[in-house]
Design a protein around this motif. Structure first.
Motif, PDB file in Angstrom:
ATOM      1  N   HIS A   1      51.629  71.121  -8.023  1.00 42.44           N
ATOM      2  CA  HIS A   1      52.161  69.756  -7.950  1.00 42.44           C
ATOM      3  C   HIS A   1      51.816  69.102  -6.608  1.00 42.44           C
ATOM      4  CE1 HIS A   1      54.578  70.948 -11.430  1.00 42.44           C
ATOM      5  NE2 HIS A   1      54.983  69.697 -11.547  1.00 42.44           N
ATOM      6  N   VAL A   2      52.084  69.822  -5.533  1.00 39.30           N
ATOM      7  CA  VAL A   2      51.925  69.244  -4.200  1.00 39.30           C
ATOM      8  C   VAL A   2      50.457  68.974  -3.887  1.00 39.30           C
ATOM      9  CG1 VAL A   2      52.221  69.663  -1.731  1.00 39.30           C
ATOM     10  CG2 VAL A   2      54.049  70.253  -3.335  1.00 39.30           C
ATOM     11  N   ARG A   3      49.592  69.944  -4.157  1.00 41.85           N
ATOM     12  CA  ARG A   3      48.172  69.767  -3.837  1.00 41.85           C
ATOM     13  C   ARG A   3      47.561  68.618  -4.633  1.00 41.85           C
ATOM     14  NH1 ARG A   3      48.408  72.255   0.800  1.00 41.85           N
ATOM     15  NH2 ARG A   3      48.797  74.488   0.684  1.00 41.85           N
ATOM     16  N   GLU A   4      48.070  68.399  -5.831  1.00 43.11           N
ATOM     17  CA  GLU A   4      47.538  67.338  -6.680  1.00 43.11           C
ATOM     18  C   GLU A   4      48.025  65.955  -6.251  1.00 43.11           C
ATOM     19  OE1 GLU A   4      45.304  65.661  -9.740  1.00 43.11           O
ATOM     20  OE2 GLU A   4      45.363  67.793  -9.223  1.00 43.11           O
ATOM     21  N   LEU A   5      49.271  65.857  -5.808  1.00 48.03           N
ATOM     22  CA  LEU A   5      49.910  64.545  -5.733  1.00 48.03           C
ATOM     23  C   LEU A   5      50.323  64.098  -4.336  1.00 48.03           C
ATOM     24  CD1 LEU A   5      52.160  64.927  -8.885  1.00 48.03           C
ATOM     25  CD2 LEU A   5      50.108  63.552  -8.690  1.00 48.03           C
ATOM     26  N   VAL A   6      50.302  64.969  -3.347  1.00 45.02           N
ATOM     27  CA  VAL A   6      50.812  64.607  -2.024  1.00 45.02           C
ATOM     28  C   VAL A   6      49.658  64.416  -1.047  1.00 45.02           C
ATOM     29  CG1 VAL A   6      52.274  65.301  -0.091  1.00 45.02           C
ATOM     30  CG2 VAL A   6      52.980  65.820  -2.442  1.00 45.02           C
ATOM     31  N   ASP A   7      49.685  63.278  -0.389  1.00 48.57           N
ATOM     32  CA  ASP A   7      48.714  62.995   0.662  1.00 48.57           C
ATOM     33  C   ASP A   7      49.385  63.276   2.007  1.00 48.57           C
ATOM     34  OD1 ASP A   7      46.815  62.105   2.400  1.00 48.57           O
ATOM     35  OD2 ASP A   7      46.842  60.006   1.733  1.00 48.57           O
ATOM     36  N   PHE A   8      49.102  64.416   2.586  1.00 53.29           N
ATOM     37  CA  PHE A   8      49.719  64.792   3.855  1.00 53.29           C
ATOM     38  C   PHE A   8      49.257  63.894   5.013  1.00 53.29           C
ATOM     39  CE2 PHE A   8      50.522  68.622   1.428  1.00 53.29           C
ATOM     40  CZ  PHE A   8      51.746  69.047   1.911  1.00 53.29           C
ATOM     41  N   LYS A   9      48.161  63.166   4.794  1.00 52.34           N
ATOM     42  CA  LYS A   9      47.646  62.302   5.851  1.00 52.34           C
ATOM     43  C   LYS A   9      48.028  60.841   5.652  1.00 52.34           C
ATOM     44  CE  LYS A   9      43.635  65.296   6.695  1.00 52.34           C
ATOM     45  NZ  LYS A   9      42.146  65.376   6.737  1.00 52.34           N
ATOM     46  N   ALA A  10      48.871  60.562   4.671  1.00 50.76           N
ATOM     47  CA  ALA A  10      49.294  59.186   4.433  1.00 50.76           C
ATOM     48  C   ALA A  10      49.962  58.619   5.678  1.00 50.76           C
ATOM     49  CB  ALA A  10      50.256  59.132   3.257  1.00 50.76           C
ATOM     50  N   PRO A  11      49.700  57.345   6.005  1.00 55.51           N
ATOM     51  CA  PRO A  11      50.260  56.777   7.245  1.00 55.51           C
ATOM     52  C   PRO A  11      51.781  56.701   7.245  1.00 55.51           C
ATOM     53  CG  PRO A  11      49.215  55.084   5.897  1.00 55.51           C
ATOM     54  CD  PRO A  11      48.839  56.394   5.300  1.00 55.51           C
ATOM     55  N   ARG A  12      52.386  56.616   6.072  1.00 56.57           N
ATOM     56  CA  ARG A  12      53.854  56.592   6.001  1.00 56.57           C
ATOM     57  C   ARG A  12      54.295  57.547   4.902  1.00 56.57           C
ATOM     58  NH1 ARG A  12      58.012  53.449   7.933  1.00 56.57           N
ATOM     59  NH2 ARG A  12      59.916  53.410   6.668  1.00 56.57           N
ATOM     60  N   LYS A  13      55.241  58.387   5.209  1.00 57.43           N
ATOM     61  CA  LYS A  13      55.701  59.427   4.297  1.00 57.43           C
ATOM     62  C   LYS A  13      56.974  58.973   3.575  1.00 57.43           C
ATOM     63  CE  LYS A  13      52.602  62.292   6.143  1.00 57.43           C
ATOM     64  NZ  LYS A  13      52.120  61.525   7.288  1.00 57.43           N
ATOM     65  N   SER A  14      57.209  59.553   2.412  1.00 60.57           N
ATOM     66  CA  SER A  14      58.389  59.242   1.604  1.00 60.57           C
ATOM     67  C   SER A  14      59.600  60.021   2.097  1.00 60.57           C
ATOM     68  CB  SER A  14      58.117  59.600   0.131  1.00 60.57           C
ATOM     69  OG  SER A  14      59.320  59.736  -0.595  1.00 60.57           O
ATOM     70  N   VAL A  15      60.715  59.312   2.342  1.00 61.90           N
ATOM     71  CA  VAL A  15      61.943  59.982   2.767  1.00 61.90           C
ATOM     72  C   VAL A  15      62.444  60.922   1.685  1.00 61.90           C
ATOM     73  CG1 VAL A  15      64.402  59.621   3.265  1.00 61.90           C
ATOM     74  CG2 VAL A  15      62.685  58.237   4.405  1.00 61.90           C
TER      75      VAL A  15
END
Length: 777
Positions: free
Chosen positions: A314-328
């Motif tokens: 799930h995480v590798r597919e859907l999460v952008d660890f380099k996104a400028p703003r992260k979801s709380v």
């Protein structure tokens, strides 16, 4: 030392098993999420939100809506942020995180000042006071942050009084609105009330919260959830885990049968896109986040690397660890996953192929797959009905809140539907979506049966019209007479109509995986079997639908398949593609050929409708007719995923319907590729062979035999692969199978004793569960 004679067979068996597992897991490996990754994202998300806290609060104040249907609506991000900071303090020991959590809790009640002074009088359940924490989705998280603050002793008496008052007034409010049963909102309510009772133990109303919370949680802890809706399954599980781990603190519950079931159930649902797909009230890629702590907890409890893989996928597919703003909220999810994970475990993908998910009493689903990689083929058949479980919970909801379009609860009229088909990173068939209005959209959007890939049946006979020159309504040469619109005939308010379903069979054979499931509609007077064949070598599906009249009546029946675009069409076939799901671009490399190889006395066509918040095409094949008891109506659909360069007309030409003794009794077709043909046959009426009431078995080969092209057998199901050199075959529920008069296999007779008419013993031959064999030609 002499090698035993059986040793080579054991080596061969183990080699085959290894190769099967290797194929299933090829390309599916996923690196497990590390503690540093969870923590890094969570800290970044919290600090991003903190840096814009004042601006976000001002933006919220400008957007206050006093007409909002659910009433007072403070910013939900702040309780999540408080809980996130509390978790981060325990993970890092940074005192500023604890101070920030405290500030968020102390100031949260102040948002009420943005509403008119008399707002509390606008809703009966407020009792004259606006609750500080009105939302069950974040109430438990507010309490969780408070529990950690209490644990580390950072509050003055005055600060405790403020937070206690926020929680107590809100808990009293929650008590007024009654929801119970094994479903998401009830579990959230139980979590909130029991957490309130835990952190505010000396309040005079605490026994009331405790009593009500325990009453509701008893419906959920160790019980089957009543919702067939993946958008809400994660909500229920995440809330249940929070209760078990943070309120009750009882690890034994995770080893109980129901929770163990759900660990495997949701693992087996995961599709090539790396998520549990949307079924019922759900959206593509929504609700997946709450599954992460669940999978991590399951992996830790069971020491199961497959569940660590599920979280990682799930995480590798859907999460952008380099996104400028992260979801709380995702940061909070990560912090809980980090709390419950066992980071010593590796990540390993499952190795199984097609299977039931998990059985035919609770899950009532079948997943057909050829692997676990991103480009694997995957088809999800859902035949779950409301069932017998949780009856009182369902009836309470039905009679208490406006949910008449739902299969209780949050479910759809999707029995015997295909919810998802994927291949080669392409979405080829997809479910209908959640809703576009509350409580449902026009015509029950998108919950009603005509929004799903299934056979839809209505009382009465549709006016089919006539083509120019036909004789139905006038003299020769008369102009065409238009018929009724398919959708206009079938559509209504979308109110759910109760039906029952059952599994007839599921088997994974050498060349074919297949299922047979039945929908029973006593009110309309029909039973509908859906038979799905997954032809492994061709990587395609054959779907046979058999509707049996259970009383004399008129019925209109439509075999529906939904898509975004029809790229090309011919006689009895449509080449289709999905390019979007609402605003999400889902274009892939593959297309789907939907082929109706049998067209006599059937009409097919395409109509446009709003589905999944976008304009889609409903492809149909239908008929309206009278039927007597046990009359059959059948539909055959071949679903062929293919590349963009392959010509759909040539693919459709490979499919032929083969003759049988009686079209109402059996169906047979072949699909060819080069010098190889795949023959599939199925008996439509499984009861027609039962002719002896006074002895067992009630059938014989003679009473059940049927010709399927060149084959004659009494089998319920026939699968054969024909090459110039050999025939590889499988029969299910058979006494004998012949090919052009030559017996391929025959079961031997036994003594038939204890006749019910008291007569002398006879002989009878009993059906095999299944038989697979191969003969040279």
């Amino acid at each position: 030392m002499r090698v035993p004679r059986w040793f080579p067979y054991i080596v061969f068996f183990l080699t085959v098993q290894f190769l099967v597992a290797a194929v299933a897991t090829a390309g599916a490996q996923e690196r497990a999420i590390t503690r540093a990754e969870y923590l890094g994202y969570a800290e970044a998300a919290a600090n991003d939100a903190w840096s814009t806290l004042d601006a976000d609060r001002e933006k919220w104040r400008r957007s206050v809506d006093v007409e909002y249907v659910f009433g007072y609506n403070p910013p939900g991000n702040e309780p999540y942020l408080a809980a996130l900071y509390a978790n981060l303090f325990e993970a890092t020991g940074k005192r500023e995180y604890l101070a920030r959590a405290k500030r968020l809790l102390l100031e949260f009640g102040d948002f009420r000042s943005a509403y008119p002074a008399d707002y509390a009088a606008t809703r009966a359940e407020y009792g004259g006071v606006i609750p500080a924490v009105p939302n069950i989705f974040f109430f438990g998280k507010y309490c969780h942050a408070y529990a950690i603050l209490q644990k580390h002793g950072t509050l003055t008496a005055a600060e405790r009084a403020v937070i206690d008052d926020n929680i107590a007034g809100s808990a009293d409010y929650l008590v007024r609105f009654q929801e119970w049963g094994a479903m998401n909102r009830a579990m959230l309510r139980a979590e909130a009330l029991l957490y309130a009772a835990k952190v505010v133990p000396h309040h005079p109303h605490q026994p009331h919260w405790l009593t009500m919370g325990n009453a509701i949680v008893g419906d959920n802890d160790g019980q089957w959830e009543i919702e067939d809706a993946t958008g809400y399954n994660g909500v229920w599980l995440y809330s249940l885990l929070s209760y078990l781990s943070d309120i009750r603190g009882d690890e034994r519950a995770y080893r109980m049968p129901v929770m163990q079931y759900y660990f495997e159930y949701y693992l087996q649902m995961i599709c090539p896109a790396g998520i549990v797909p949307d079924v019922g009230d759900a959206q593509w890629r929504s609700g997946w986040d709450r599954m992460l702590p669940f999978f991590e907890k399951g992996a830790a409890v069971n020491k199961d690397p497959r569940l660590r893989w599920a979280a990682a996928r799930h995480v590798r597919e859907l999460v952008d660890f380099k996104a400028p703003r992260k979801s709380v909220f995702l940061g909070l999810i990560f912090s809980d996953a980090m709390r419950w994970a066992d980071f010593s475990l590796p990540s390993e993908p499952p190795a199984n192929g097609s299977r039931e998910v998990l059985e035919d009493m609770v899950g009532k689903k079948v997943v057909f797959r050829n692997g676990w990689a991103k480009n694997s083929t995957y088809l999800l058949l859902n035949y779950r009905d409301e069932g017998d479980g949780g009856w009182l919970f369902r009836e309470n909801l039905r009679s208490s809140i406006p949910v008449e379009e739902e299969k209780m609860h949050h479910g759809h009229s999707d029995e015997n539907s295909i919810a998802l088909l994927m291949r080669n990173n392409s979405i080829l068939l997809h479910d209908g979506g959640y809703r576009d209005y509350m409580p449902s959209g026009p015509y029950g959007a998108f919950r009603a049966d005509y929004f799903h890939n299934r056979v839809v049946v209505r009382d009465g006979k549709i006016a089919l019209g006539q083509r120019q020159g036909e004789y139905r309504y006038a003299t020769p040469g008369h102009a065409a007479v238009p018929g009724q619109s398919m959708l206009d005939f079938f559509r209504n308010s979308g109110a759910y109509r109760e039906v029952r379903t059952r599994k007839i069979d599921y088997l994974s054979l050498k060349d074919v995986d297949y299922s047979r499931t039945r929908i029973i509609d006593e009110n309309l007077g029909y039973e509908g079997d859906r038979i799905v064949f997954y032809v492994k070598a061709l990587d395609c599906f054959v779907v046979v639908d058999a509707v049996r009249f259970t009383r004399p009546t008129y019925l209109t029946m439509a075999n529906l398949w939904h898509t975004r675009k029809v790229l090309a069409k011919g006689e009895g076939w449509y080449d289709t593609v999905y390019d979007s799901l609402q605003t999400l671009d889902v274009r892939g490399n593959d297309r789907l050929l939907i082929c109706f190889p049998e067209r006599d006395h059937l009409q097919d066509g395409v109509e446009e409708q709003m589905r999944y918040w976008q304009r889609e095409q409903a492809i149909y094949q239908l008929t309206g007719r009278h039927g007597y008891r046990n009359d059959m109506q059948r539909f055959i659909t071949v679903l062929m995923p293919h590349g963009a360069t392959e010509k759909p007309g040539e693919l459709a030409a490979r499919v032929r319907v083969l003759p049988t003794d009686d079209p109402d009794k059996a169906v047979c077709l072949s699909i060819s590729r080069g010098d190889t043909s795949w023959v599939l046959g199925a008996k439509l009426d499984l009861e027609s062979e039962l002719v002896y009431s006074w002895r067992r078995p009630m059938y014989s080969y003679e009473s059940g035999k049927c010709a399927y092209g060149d084959y004659t057998t009494d089998a319920f199901t026939l699968c054969a692969v024909e090459t110039p050199r050999a025939i590889r075959y499988a029969v299910v529920g058979a006494v004998r199978v012949e090919h052009r008069g030559k017996v391929l296999y025959e079961q031997l007779p036994v003594q038939a004793t204890l006749r019910f008419d008291g007569g002398p013993d006879t002989t009878g031959t009993m059906k095999m569960r299944f038989w697979e064999g191969e003969v040279t030609r």
